[in-house]
Design a protein around this motif. Structure first.
Motif, PDB file in Angstrom:
ATOM      1  N   LEU A 163       2.374   6.311  -5.405  1.00 22.33           N
ATOM      2  CA  LEU A 163       1.686   6.512  -6.681  1.00 22.33           C
ATOM      3  C   LEU A 163       0.375   7.276  -6.536  1.00 22.33           C
ATOM      4  CD1 LEU A 163       2.243   3.017  -8.358  1.00 22.33           C
ATOM      5  CD2 LEU A 163       3.602   5.102  -8.610  1.00 22.33           C
ATOM      6  N   GLY A 164      -0.149   7.344  -5.310  1.00 26.53           N
ATOM      7  CA  GLY A 164      -1.375   8.099  -5.067  1.00 26.53           C
ATOM      8  C   GLY A 164      -2.629   7.466  -5.639  1.00 26.53           C
ATOM      9  N   ILE A 165      -2.650   6.152  -5.778  1.00 27.37           N
ATOM     10  CA  ILE A 165      -3.842   5.470  -6.298  1.00 27.37           C
ATOM     11  C   ILE A 165      -4.940   5.516  -5.240  1.00 27.37           C
ATOM     12  CG2 ILE A 165      -4.778   3.271  -7.105  1.00 27.37           C
ATOM     13  CD1 ILE A 165      -1.996   2.601  -8.178  1.00 27.37           C
ATOM     14  N   ASP A 166      -6.119   5.958  -5.627  1.00 24.96           N
ATOM     15  CA  ASP A 166      -7.250   6.082  -4.718  1.00 24.96           C
ATOM     16  C   ASP A 166      -7.684   4.712  -4.205  1.00 24.96           C
ATOM     17  OD1 ASP A 166     -10.331   6.262  -4.125  1.00 24.96           O
ATOM     18  OD2 ASP A 166      -9.633   8.340  -4.163  1.00 24.96           O
ATOM     19  N   CYS A 167      -8.039   4.647  -2.927  1.00 25.53           N
ATOM     20  CA  CYS A 167      -8.460   3.385  -2.303  1.00 25.53           C
ATOM     21  C   CYS A 167      -9.573   2.702  -3.092  1.00 25.53           C
ATOM     22  CB  CYS A 167      -8.939   3.630  -0.873  1.00 25.53           C
ATOM     23  SG  CYS A 167      -7.740   4.437   0.205  1.00 25.53           S
ATOM     24  N   ARG A 168     -10.481   3.516  -3.638  1.00 28.38           N
ATOM     25  CA  ARG A 168     -11.662   2.960  -4.298  1.00 28.38           C
ATOM     26  C   ARG A 168     -11.352   2.315  -5.636  1.00 28.38           C
ATOM     27  NH1 ARG A 168     -14.473   8.596  -2.925  1.00 28.38           N
ATOM     28  NH2 ARG A 168     -12.351   9.133  -3.580  1.00 28.38           N
ATOM     29  N   TYR A 169     -10.151   2.544  -6.155  1.00 29.42           N
ATOM     30  CA  TYR A 169      -9.775   1.903  -7.418  1.00 29.42           C
ATOM     31  C   TYR A 169      -9.707   0.387  -7.237  1.00 29.42           C
ATOM     32  CZ  TYR A 169      -7.343   1.011 -11.796  1.00 29.42           C
ATOM     33  OH  TYR A 169      -7.008   0.546 -13.040  1.00 29.42           O
ATOM     34  N   CYS A 170      -9.172  -0.045  -6.103  1.00 35.91           N
ATOM     35  CA  CYS A 170      -9.075  -1.478  -5.817  1.00 35.91           C
ATOM     36  C   CYS A 170     -10.246  -1.989  -4.967  1.00 35.91           C
ATOM     37  CB  CYS A 170      -7.759  -1.782  -5.101  1.00 35.91           C
ATOM     38  SG  CYS A 170      -6.276  -1.473  -6.095  1.00 35.91           S
ATOM     39  N   HIS A 221       0.832  -1.205   0.000  1.00 38.46           N
ATOM     40  CA  HIS A 221       0.000   0.000   0.000  1.00 38.46           C
ATOM     41  C   HIS A 221       0.867   1.256   0.000  1.00 38.46           C
ATOM     42  CE1 HIS A 221      -3.515  -2.528   1.068  1.00 38.46           C
ATOM     43  NE2 HIS A 221      -4.214  -1.523   0.604  1.00 38.46           N
ATOM     44  N   LYS A 222       2.033   1.162   0.636  1.00 39.47           N
ATOM     45  CA  LYS A 222       2.925   2.325   0.680  1.00 39.47           C
ATOM     46  C   LYS A 222       3.293   2.763  -0.736  1.00 39.47           C
ATOM     47  CE  LYS A 222       7.368   3.942   2.500  1.00 39.47           C
ATOM     48  NZ  LYS A 222       8.562   3.578   3.322  1.00 39.47           N
ATOM     49  N   GLU A 265     -16.187  13.787   0.385  1.00 46.70           N
ATOM     50  CA  GLU A 265     -15.439  13.851  -0.870  1.00 46.70           C
ATOM     51  C   GLU A 265     -13.929  13.685  -0.654  1.00 46.70           C
ATOM     52  OE1 GLU A 265     -16.099  18.125   0.534  1.00 46.70           O
ATOM     53  OE2 GLU A 265     -17.254  16.253   0.401  1.00 46.70           O
ATOM     54  N   GLN A 266     -13.491  13.729   0.610  1.00 41.36           N
ATOM     55  CA  GLN A 266     -12.071  13.545   0.921  1.00 41.36           C
ATOM     56  C   GLN A 266     -11.847  12.262   1.731  1.00 41.36           C
ATOM     57  OE1 GLN A 266      -9.927  17.130   2.293  1.00 41.36           O
ATOM     58  NE2 GLN A 266     -11.812  18.276   1.946  1.00 41.36           N
ATOM     59  N   ILE A 267     -12.724  11.299   1.536  1.00 43.39           N
ATOM     60  CA  ILE A 267     -12.766  10.121   2.388  1.00 43.39           C
ATOM     61  C   ILE A 267     -11.467   9.311   2.363  1.00 43.39           C
ATOM     62  CG2 ILE A 267     -13.667   8.419   0.746  1.00 43.39           C
ATOM     63  CD1 ILE A 267     -15.029   9.070   4.238  1.00 43.39           C
ATOM     64  N   THR A 268     -10.744   9.349   1.239  1.00 49.59           N
ATOM     65  CA  THR A 268      -9.531   8.536   1.128  1.00 49.59           C
ATOM     66  C   THR A 268      -8.276   9.298   1.547  1.00 49.59           C
ATOM     67  OG1 THR A 268      -9.247   9.133  -1.206  1.00 49.59           O
ATOM     68  CG2 THR A 268     -10.525   7.142  -0.715  1.00 49.59           C
ATOM     69  N   ARG A 269      -8.437  10.526   1.974  1.00 49.83           N
ATOM     70  CA  ARG A 269      -7.271  11.297   2.433  1.00 49.83           C
ATOM     71  C   ARG A 269      -6.700  10.660   3.699  1.00 49.83           C
ATOM     72  NH1 ARG A 269      -7.849  17.671   4.174  1.00 49.83           N
ATOM     73  NH2 ARG A 269      -5.955  17.811   5.455  1.00 49.83           N
ATOM     74  N   MET A 270      -5.385  10.529   3.735  1.00 50.62           N
ATOM     75  CA  MET A 270      -4.731   9.856   4.843  1.00 50.62           C
ATOM     76  C   MET A 270      -4.275  10.811   5.950  1.00 50.62           C
ATOM     77  SD  MET A 270      -4.394   6.425   4.412  1.00 50.62           S
ATOM     78  CE  MET A 270      -6.086   6.296   3.844  1.00 50.62           C
ATOM     79  N   ASP A 271      -3.787  11.979   5.576  1.00 47.94           N
ATOM     80  CA  ASP A 271      -3.182  12.899   6.540  1.00 47.94           C
ATOM     81  C   ASP A 271      -4.147  14.038   6.875  1.00 47.94           C
ATOM     82  OD1 ASP A 271      -1.575  14.406   8.137  1.00 47.94           O
ATOM     83  OD2 ASP A 271      -0.089  14.898   6.602  1.00 47.94           O
ATOM     84  N   TRP A 272      -4.600  14.055   8.124  1.00 47.92           N
ATOM     85  CA  TRP A 272      -5.506  15.108   8.601  1.00 47.92           C
ATOM     86  C   TRP A 272      -4.835  15.935   9.698  1.00 47.92           C
ATOM     87  CZ3 TRP A 272     -10.047  16.100   6.178  1.00 47.92           C
ATOM     88  CH2 TRP A 272     -10.540  15.093   5.330  1.00 47.92           C
ATOM     89  N   CYS A 280     -10.197   3.668  10.435  1.00 50.66           N
ATOM     90  CA  CYS A 280     -10.253   2.246  10.756  1.00 50.66           C
ATOM     91  C   CYS A 280      -9.003   1.493  10.292  1.00 50.66           C
ATOM     92  CB  CYS A 280     -11.478   1.595  10.122  1.00 50.66           C
ATOM     93  SG  CYS A 280     -13.051   2.217  10.755  1.00 50.66           S
ATOM     94  N   HIS A 281      -8.464   1.901   9.149  1.00 52.07           N
ATOM     95  CA  HIS A 281      -7.386   1.137   8.542  1.00 52.07           C
ATOM     96  C   HIS A 281      -6.007   1.712   8.806  1.00 52.07           C
ATOM     97  CE1 HIS A 281     -10.315  -1.364   6.534  1.00 52.07           C
ATOM     98  NE2 HIS A 281     -10.915  -0.296   6.056  1.00 52.07           N
ATOM     99  N   GLY A 282      -5.939   2.882   9.439  1.00 51.23           N
ATOM    100  CA  GLY A 282      -4.648   3.475   9.731  1.00 51.23           C
ATOM    101  C   GLY A 282      -3.980   4.033   8.482  1.00 51.23           C
ATOM    102  N   ARG A 283      -2.722   4.412   8.631  1.00 46.34           N
ATOM    103  CA  ARG A 283      -1.976   5.013   7.526  1.00 46.34           C
ATOM    104  C   ARG A 283      -1.469   3.928   6.574  1.00 46.34           C
ATOM    105  NH1 ARG A 283      -0.193  10.310   7.880  1.00 46.34           N
ATOM    106  NH2 ARG A 283       0.440   9.861   5.742  1.00 46.34           N
ATOM    107  N   VAL A 284      -2.405   3.408   5.776  1.00 49.38           N
ATOM    108  CA  VAL A 284      -2.015   2.358   4.836  1.00 49.38           C
ATOM    109  C   VAL A 284      -1.014   2.879   3.812  1.00 49.38           C
ATOM    110  CG1 VAL A 284      -4.150   1.045   5.110  1.00 49.38           C
ATOM    111  CG2 VAL A 284      -4.014   2.821   3.350  1.00 49.38           C
ATOM    112  N   ASP A 285      -1.008   4.196   3.606  1.00 47.88           N
ATOM    113  CA  ASP A 285      -0.053   4.768   2.657  1.00 47.88           C
ATOM    114  C   ASP A 285       1.384   4.705   3.178  1.00 47.88           C
ATOM    115  OD1 ASP A 285      -0.847   6.635   4.652  1.00 47.88           O
ATOM    116  OD2 ASP A 285       0.007   8.273   3.468  1.00 47.88           O
TER     117      ASP A 285
END
Length: 219
Positions: A61-68, A54-55, A178-185, A142-147
């Motif tokens: 690469l910045g692939i959106d979570c929803r792609y997979c 995932h890193k 609309e920013q649901i897949t953003r990792m860093d808040w 829920c999934h943590g910093r998967v990136d």
């Protein structure tokens, strides 16, 4: 005639005390096991047939979570990537990589890839990805910093108390859908998150008094 010896009372007291110690010790061991990472598997990476990073994919690469995980917005199950999603890229790049042999074999044999779930709740727990995503619970909650995960591991214990903590105080965890897949808040202060979440609860008419009802998760 004396039935019990003079030391019988002492032995009885000692036996009862030992029993109490054993019972308390057993309870402590059980409680410790339930909260251990061995039981919750929090922080443990799962072996996969394909060592997916995932890193690299989500982070570099910045692939959106929803792609997979295409079902996250529309289904209870977010879904796992089918072979054709992997081959969208890997029919062009890294086409001969040994680590991708299971993907190529999956395509050739028309058999689905076998992924071992990292984030999974018991069968008796009902969890719907789509309602959480639509209301603005970010993936990272829920999934943590998967990136930042070279190999995927469970970021949280997924115990009932952990879920209840969120259900009883959801405001500070809600973000713009609309920013649901953003990792860093990190640029959101606690006060800002609380303000947004409180407004979101009003907008979506979320009744927080009912979120910890048993029937929400156990149906």
């Amino acid at each position: 005639m004396q039935v019990f010896s003079p030391s019988a009372d002492t032995w009885l007291r000692a036996g009862l005390a030992a029993l109490v110690v054993v019972v308390l010790g057993a309870l402590l061991v059980m409680a410790g096991y339930a909260d251990s990472t061995y039981a919750t598997q929090a922080g443990w990476a799962k072996d996969q047939d394909v060592p997916f990073s995932h890193k690299h994919h989500a982070g570099e690469l910045g692939i959106d979570c929803r792609y997979c995980h295409a079902g996250a917005e529309t289904h209870a199950d977010a879904g796992l990537p089918p072979t054709h999603v992997c081959m969208t890229c890997h029919s062009q790049i890294w086409t001969g990589a040994p680590m991708l042999a299971p993907v190529r074999r999956s395509l050739a044999e028309n058999r689905p890839l076998r992924w071992h779930r990292v984030a999974q709740v018991p069968d008796y727990v009902y969890f719907n990805h789509s309602i959480h995503v639509k209301r603005g619970v970010p993936c990272v909650e829920c999934h943590g910093r998967v990136d930042e995960m070279p190999l995927s591991w469970r970021a949280h214990p997924f115990q009932m108390q952990w879920c209840l903590d969120c259900h009883r105080d959801p405001a500070k965890r809600l973000k713009p859908p609309e920013q649901i897949t953003r990792m860093d808040w990190s640029n959101w202060s606690d006060a800002q998150a609380q303000r947004y979440g409180t407004a979101a609860i009003r907008r979506w008419h979320i009744d927080t008094k009912k979120l910890d009802n048993c029937g929400i998760c156990h149906r």
